[in-house]
Design an enzyme around this catalytic site. Structure first.
Site, PDB file in Angstrom:
ATOM      1  N   THR A 133      32.757  47.598  48.879  1.00 43.76           N
ATOM      2  CA  THR A 133      34.031  48.261  49.140  1.00 43.76           C
ATOM      3  C   THR A 133      33.936  49.253  50.300  1.00 43.76           C
ATOM      4  O   THR A 133      32.848  49.769  50.596  1.00 43.76           O
ATOM      5  CB  THR A 133      34.463  49.020  47.860  1.00 43.76           C
ATOM      6  OG1 THR A 133      35.512  49.915  48.166  1.00 43.76           O
ATOM      7  CG2 THR A 133      33.320  49.862  47.294  1.00 43.76           C
ATOM      8  N   ASP A 134      35.090  49.554  50.910  1.00 35.35           N
ATOM      9  CA  ASP A 134      35.118  50.598  51.957  1.00 35.35           C
ATOM     10  C   ASP A 134      34.976  51.996  51.355  1.00 35.35           C
ATOM     11  O   ASP A 134      34.749  52.964  52.077  1.00 35.35           O
ATOM     12  CB  ASP A 134      36.404  50.499  52.792  1.00 35.35           C
ATOM     13  CG  ASP A 134      37.693  50.671  51.985  1.00 35.35           C
ATOM     14  OD1 ASP A 134      37.628  50.800  50.744  1.00 35.35           O
ATOM     15  OD2 ASP A 134      38.780  50.680  52.609  1.00 35.35           O
ATOM     16  N   GLU A 135      35.118  52.093  50.021  1.00 32.57           N
ATOM     17  CA  GLU A 135      35.108  53.424  49.390  1.00 32.57           C
ATOM     18  C   GLU A 135      33.738  54.095  49.482  1.00 32.57           C
ATOM     19  O   GLU A 135      33.619  55.303  49.293  1.00 32.57           O
ATOM     20  CB  GLU A 135      35.597  53.335  47.936  1.00 32.57           C
ATOM     21  CG  GLU A 135      36.976  52.700  47.872  1.00 32.57           C
ATOM     22  CD  GLU A 135      37.665  52.776  46.518  1.00 32.57           C
ATOM     23  OE1 GLU A 135      37.341  53.673  45.732  1.00 32.57           O
ATOM     24  OE2 GLU A 135      38.541  51.929  46.272  1.00 32.57           O
ATOM     25  N   TYR A 159      32.775  55.368  40.716  1.00 31.88           N
ATOM     26  CA  TYR A 159      32.854  53.958  41.150  1.00 31.88           C
ATOM     27  C   TYR A 159      32.204  53.782  42.517  1.00 31.88           C
ATOM     28  O   TYR A 159      31.313  52.939  42.699  1.00 31.88           O
ATOM     29  CB  TYR A 159      34.323  53.495  41.200  1.00 31.88           C
ATOM     30  CG  TYR A 159      34.506  52.206  41.975  1.00 31.88           C
ATOM     31  CD1 TYR A 159      33.980  51.005  41.516  1.00 31.88           C
ATOM     32  CD2 TYR A 159      35.206  52.190  43.202  1.00 31.88           C
ATOM     33  CE1 TYR A 159      34.140  49.816  42.244  1.00 31.88           C
ATOM     34  CE2 TYR A 159      35.364  51.015  43.924  1.00 31.88           C
ATOM     35  CZ  TYR A 159      34.826  49.840  43.441  1.00 31.88           C
ATOM     36  OH  TYR A 159      34.969  48.672  44.168  1.00 31.88           O
ATOM     37  N   LYS A 163      28.807  51.698  43.656  1.00 31.46           N
ATOM     38  CA  LYS A 163      28.813  50.600  44.638  1.00 31.46           C
ATOM     39  C   LYS A 163      27.876  50.949  45.807  1.00 31.46           C
ATOM     40  O   LYS A 163      27.176  50.074  46.330  1.00 31.46           O
ATOM     41  CB  LYS A 163      30.230  50.349  45.164  1.00 31.46           C
ATOM     42  CG  LYS A 163      31.188  49.741  44.169  1.00 31.46           C
ATOM     43  CD  LYS A 163      30.794  48.347  43.675  1.00 31.46           C
ATOM     44  CE  LYS A 163      30.903  47.280  44.729  1.00 31.46           C
ATOM     45  NZ  LYS A 163      30.642  45.921  44.158  1.00 31.46           N
TER      46      LYS A 163
HETATM   47  P1  NAD Z   1      37.676  42.941  38.641  1.00 32.06           P
HETATM   48  O1  NAD Z   1      37.469  44.181  37.850  1.00 32.06           O
HETATM   49  O2  NAD Z   1      39.034  42.314  38.675  1.00 32.06           O
HETATM   50  O3  NAD Z   1      36.678  41.790  38.149  1.00 32.06           O
HETATM   51  C1  NAD Z   1      35.333  42.049  37.880  1.00 32.06           C
HETATM   52  C2  NAD Z   1      34.767  40.845  37.158  1.00 32.06           C
HETATM   53  O4  NAD Z   1      33.374  41.115  36.881  1.00 32.06           O
HETATM   54  C3  NAD Z   1      35.432  40.575  35.803  1.00 32.06           C
HETATM   55  O5  NAD Z   1      35.681  39.192  35.658  1.00 32.06           O
HETATM   56  C4  NAD Z   1      34.403  41.037  34.778  1.00 32.06           C
HETATM   57  O6  NAD Z   1      34.450  40.319  33.548  1.00 32.06           O
HETATM   58  C5  NAD Z   1      33.104  40.783  35.522  1.00 32.06           C
HETATM   59  N1  NAD Z   1      32.010  41.656  35.063  1.00 32.06           N
HETATM   60  C6  NAD Z   1      32.047  42.998  34.869  1.00 32.06           C
HETATM   61  N2  NAD Z   1      30.843  43.429  34.420  1.00 32.06           N
HETATM   62  C7  NAD Z   1      30.040  42.342  34.353  1.00 32.06           C
HETATM   63  C8  NAD Z   1      28.687  42.143  33.986  1.00 32.06           C
HETATM   64  N3  NAD Z   1      27.922  43.173  33.588  1.00 32.06           N
HETATM   65  N4  NAD Z   1      28.178  40.906  34.049  1.00 32.06           N
HETATM   66  C9  NAD Z   1      28.941  39.852  34.436  1.00 32.06           C
HETATM   67  N5  NAD Z   1      30.232  39.973  34.778  1.00 32.06           N
HETATM   68  C10 NAD Z   1      30.776  41.206  34.739  1.00 32.06           C
HETATM   69  O7  NAD Z   1      37.170  43.295  40.101  1.00 32.06           O
HETATM   70  P2  NAD Z   1      37.717  42.791  41.514  1.00 32.06           P
HETATM   71  O8  NAD Z   1      38.819  43.670  41.941  1.00 32.06           O
HETATM   72  O9  NAD Z   1      37.906  41.335  41.469  1.00 32.06           O
HETATM   73  O10 NAD Z   1      36.457  43.139  42.442  1.00 32.06           O
HETATM   74  C11 NAD Z   1      35.414  42.199  42.626  1.00 32.06           C
HETATM   75  C12 NAD Z   1      34.359  42.823  43.534  1.00 32.06           C
HETATM   76  O11 NAD Z   1      34.936  43.166  44.789  1.00 32.06           O
HETATM   77  C13 NAD Z   1      33.754  44.105  42.979  1.00 32.06           C
HETATM   78  O12 NAD Z   1      32.390  44.103  43.267  1.00 32.06           O
HETATM   79  C14 NAD Z   1      34.483  45.203  43.735  1.00 32.06           C
HETATM   80  O13 NAD Z   1      33.673  46.350  43.851  1.00 32.06           O
HETATM   81  C15 NAD Z   1      34.702  44.526  45.067  1.00 32.06           C
HETATM   82  N6  NAD Z   1      35.863  45.000  45.812  1.00 32.06           N
HETATM   83  C16 NAD Z   1      37.093  45.065  45.213  1.00 32.06           C
HETATM   84  C17 NAD Z   1      38.199  45.479  45.959  1.00 32.06           C
HETATM   85  C18 NAD Z   1      39.571  45.515  45.347  1.00 32.06           C
HETATM   86  O14 NAD Z   1      40.516  46.011  46.004  1.00 32.06           O
HETATM   87  N7  NAD Z   1      39.795  45.021  44.150  1.00 32.06           N
HETATM   88  C19 NAD Z   1      38.033  45.841  47.301  1.00 32.06           C
HETATM   89  C20 NAD Z   1      36.757  45.774  47.879  1.00 32.06           C
HETATM   90  C21 NAD Z   1      35.683  45.339  47.117  1.00 32.06           C
HETATM   91  P1  TYD Z   2      43.962  51.862  43.001  1.00 34.03           P
HETATM   92  O1  TYD Z   2      44.819  50.644  42.989  1.00 34.03           O
HETATM   93  O2  TYD Z   2      43.442  52.390  41.711  1.00 34.03           O
HETATM   94  O3  TYD Z   2      42.773  51.556  44.025  1.00 34.03           O
HETATM   95  P2  TYD Z   2      41.656  52.580  44.656  1.00 34.03           P
HETATM   96  O4  TYD Z   2      41.607  53.814  43.849  1.00 34.03           O
HETATM   97  O5  TYD Z   2      40.415  51.760  44.536  1.00 34.03           O
HETATM   98  O6  TYD Z   2      42.103  52.816  46.076  1.00 34.03           O
HETATM   99  O7  TYD Z   2      44.761  53.016  43.699  1.00 34.03           O
HETATM  100  C1  TYD Z   2      45.291  52.862  45.004  1.00 34.03           C
HETATM  101  C2  TYD Z   2      45.916  54.190  45.391  1.00 34.03           C
HETATM  102  O8  TYD Z   2      47.060  54.414  44.554  1.00 34.03           O
HETATM  103  C3  TYD Z   2      45.001  55.365  45.160  1.00 34.03           C
HETATM  104  O9  TYD Z   2      45.228  56.323  46.210  1.00 34.03           O
HETATM  105  C4  TYD Z   2      45.443  55.940  43.841  1.00 34.03           C
HETATM  106  C5  TYD Z   2      46.920  55.633  43.813  1.00 34.03           C
HETATM  107  N1  TYD Z   2      47.515  55.367  42.484  1.00 34.03           N
HETATM  108  C6  TYD Z   2      48.707  56.005  42.114  1.00 34.03           C
HETATM  109  O10 TYD Z   2      49.279  56.815  42.870  1.00 34.03           O
HETATM  110  N2  TYD Z   2      49.239  55.717  40.890  1.00 34.03           N
HETATM  111  C7  TYD Z   2      48.646  54.840  40.025  1.00 34.03           C
HETATM  112  O11 TYD Z   2      49.163  54.626  38.899  1.00 34.03           O
HETATM  113  C8  TYD Z   2      47.427  54.181  40.418  1.00 34.03           C
HETATM  114  C9  TYD Z   2      46.734  53.225  39.494  1.00 34.03           C
HETATM  115  C10 TYD Z   2      46.913  54.477  41.671  1.00 34.03           C
END
Ligand code: NAD
Ligand code: TYD
Length: 353
Positions: A133-135, A159, A163
């Site tokens: 992630t960019d975070e 989180y 990461k």
């Molecule tokens: P998500 O929470 O929707 O899905 C995570 C998946 O991992 C789930 O299916 C869960 O069952 C599985 N999981 C969790 N713990 C596990 C374990 N111990 N063993 C096996 N499986 C396990 O997450 P996402 O949003 O799809 O993100 C996927 C990846 O991309 C993550 O690594 C996240 O850090 C990264 N990422 C997400 C975003 C975003 O905006 N969602 C952005 C950048 C990077």
């Molecule tokens: P989120 O979707 O949780 O992603 P991340 O924290 O990984 O960026 O949140 C996106 C942005 O929206 C973040 O600045 C927090 C804000 N947010 C709200 O304002 N209200 C909400 O209910 C949630 C879940 C997030």
């Protein structure tokens, strides 16, 4: 040949598996523990597809992974499994340490043992692609340049810290053991199968069910938004052509303040499914207590990926948010299924909501 995807039943993982199988005949070994965020319903399109092998298991289970790797002989591991929600990491960081740090470590150990035992051509071709992630880069102020790959790591939430730790482990396995790794650091994704606890799917769900749309603090925090299918294409491109040991930022050049994101989705909802009383869904917006340690701004400079590997996102924010809102309107049964049981208890705990 086979690829192994971890977390392939989650939001990005299931989109990745579906896209992969739509484009290639190469089978996918999908390892997922099926936490609250993992849902096999996301994969029902490939339910009876013999190219999709699902194994329920924890990435921390070295023996299980070793057994799966020796049976299916993946040429690559795409590591997506993680605990992914910042708010949950604030309420309870332990699962984030367990999966994102210890789990990634055990997965790396299993991958290293498997890779070390491969014969020469397979060993050279093997890839471990870590999805991050960019975070990890921390928070920007208005006017600061967007994150580049050489920005220093300054994670602020449990989180992002977990990461960041996993990114460092992946890097170390390359430098120390020569494991052929690639890392991607992507901005905020949105699209189909997004669990309704993150901003966009939560607000679509709350809007349609007559609840408030909670905006943390002043709503002026900025995120870069990328449609999930564009993230999937970036992962495929990095897998195909990325330079070993390199990291690639992935982003959509779509910086938006949270409040304007929520207004945008309300505008699309107003058009596609107007409220019975004729008012805009924006009337449901409610400012609530801010998230502790809330990062002010994330912005991604994706120039390296675009220039060196020729990747480009297809969707703009306008086209992506319209597709997303339409998907949620068309898939209310999915939303109902994932918003029962433990979900209700979690939402009740959110700040000021
Ligand atoms: P998500 O929470 O929707 O899905 C995570 C998946 O991992 C789930 O299916 C869960 O069952 C599985 N999981 C969790 N713990 C596990 C374990 N111990 N063993 C096996 N499986 C396990 O997450 P996402 O949003 O799809 O993100 C996927 C990846 O991309 C993550 O690594 C996240 O850090 C990264 N990422 C997400 C975003 C975003 O905006 N969602 C952005 C950048 C990077
Ligand atoms: P989120 O979707 O949780 O992603 P991340 O924290 O990984 O960026 O949140 C996106 C942005 O929206 C973040 O600045 C927090 C804000 N947010 C709200 O304002 N209200 C909400 O209910 C949630 C879940 C997030």
């Amino acid at each position: 040949m086979t690829i192994c995807v971890t977390g392939g039943a989650g939001f990005i993982g299931s989109n990745f598996v579906l896209d992969w199988l739509a484009r290639s005949d190469e089978p996918v070994l999908n390892v997922d523990r099926l936490t609250y965020a993992g849902n096999l319903e996301n994969l029902k399109e490939v339910d009876s597809d013999p190219r999709h092998v699902f194994a329920k298991g924890d990435i921390g289970d070295f023996d299980l992974l070793s057994d799966l790797f020796s049976r299916y002989m993946p040429r690559a591991i795409i590591h997506l499994a993680a605990e992914s929600h910042v708010d949950r990491s604030i309420h309870g960081p332990a699962d984030f340490i367990h999966t994102n740090i210890v789990g990634t470590f055990r997965l790396l150990e299993a991958a290293r043992a498997y890779w070390a035992g491969l014969a020469e051509p397979e060993k050279i071709a093997f890839r471990f692609l870590h999805v991050s992630t960019d975070e990890v880069y921390g928070s920007l102020e208005t006017g600061d340049p967007a994150f580049r790959e050489d920005n220093r790591y300054e994670p602020n939430s449990p989180y992002s810290a977990s990461k960041a730790a996993s990114d460092h482990l992946v890097r170390a396995y390359h430098h120390t053991y020569g494991l052929p790794v690639l890392t991607t650091n992507c901005s905020n994704n949105y699209g189909p199968f997004h669990f309704p606890e993150k901003l966009i799917p939560l607000c679509i769900h709350n809007a349609l069910s007559g609840r408030t749309l909670p905006i943390y603090g002043d709503g002026q925090q900025v995120r870069d938004w990328l449609y999930v299918k564009d993230h999937c294409s970036a992962i495929r491109r990095v897998l195909e052509a990325g330079i070993l040991g390199e990291t690639y930022n992935v982003g959509g050049w779509n910086e938006k303040a949270n409040l304007s994101v929520v207004h945008a989705l309300c505008t699309v909802l107003d058009e596609l499914k107007p409220r019975a009383d004729g008012q805009s869904y924006a009337a449901q917006i409610t400012f609530v207590e801010d998230r502790p340690g809330h990062d002010r701004r994330y912005a991604i400079d994706a120039t390296k990926l675009e220039r060196e590997l020729g990747w480009k996102p297809v969707e703009t924010f306008d086209t992506g948010i319209r597709k997303t809102v339409q998907w949620y309107l068309d898939n209310q049964a999915w939303v109902n299924n994932v918003t029962t049981g433990t979900y209700q208890r979690w939402v009740g705990k959110q700040y000021g909501n």
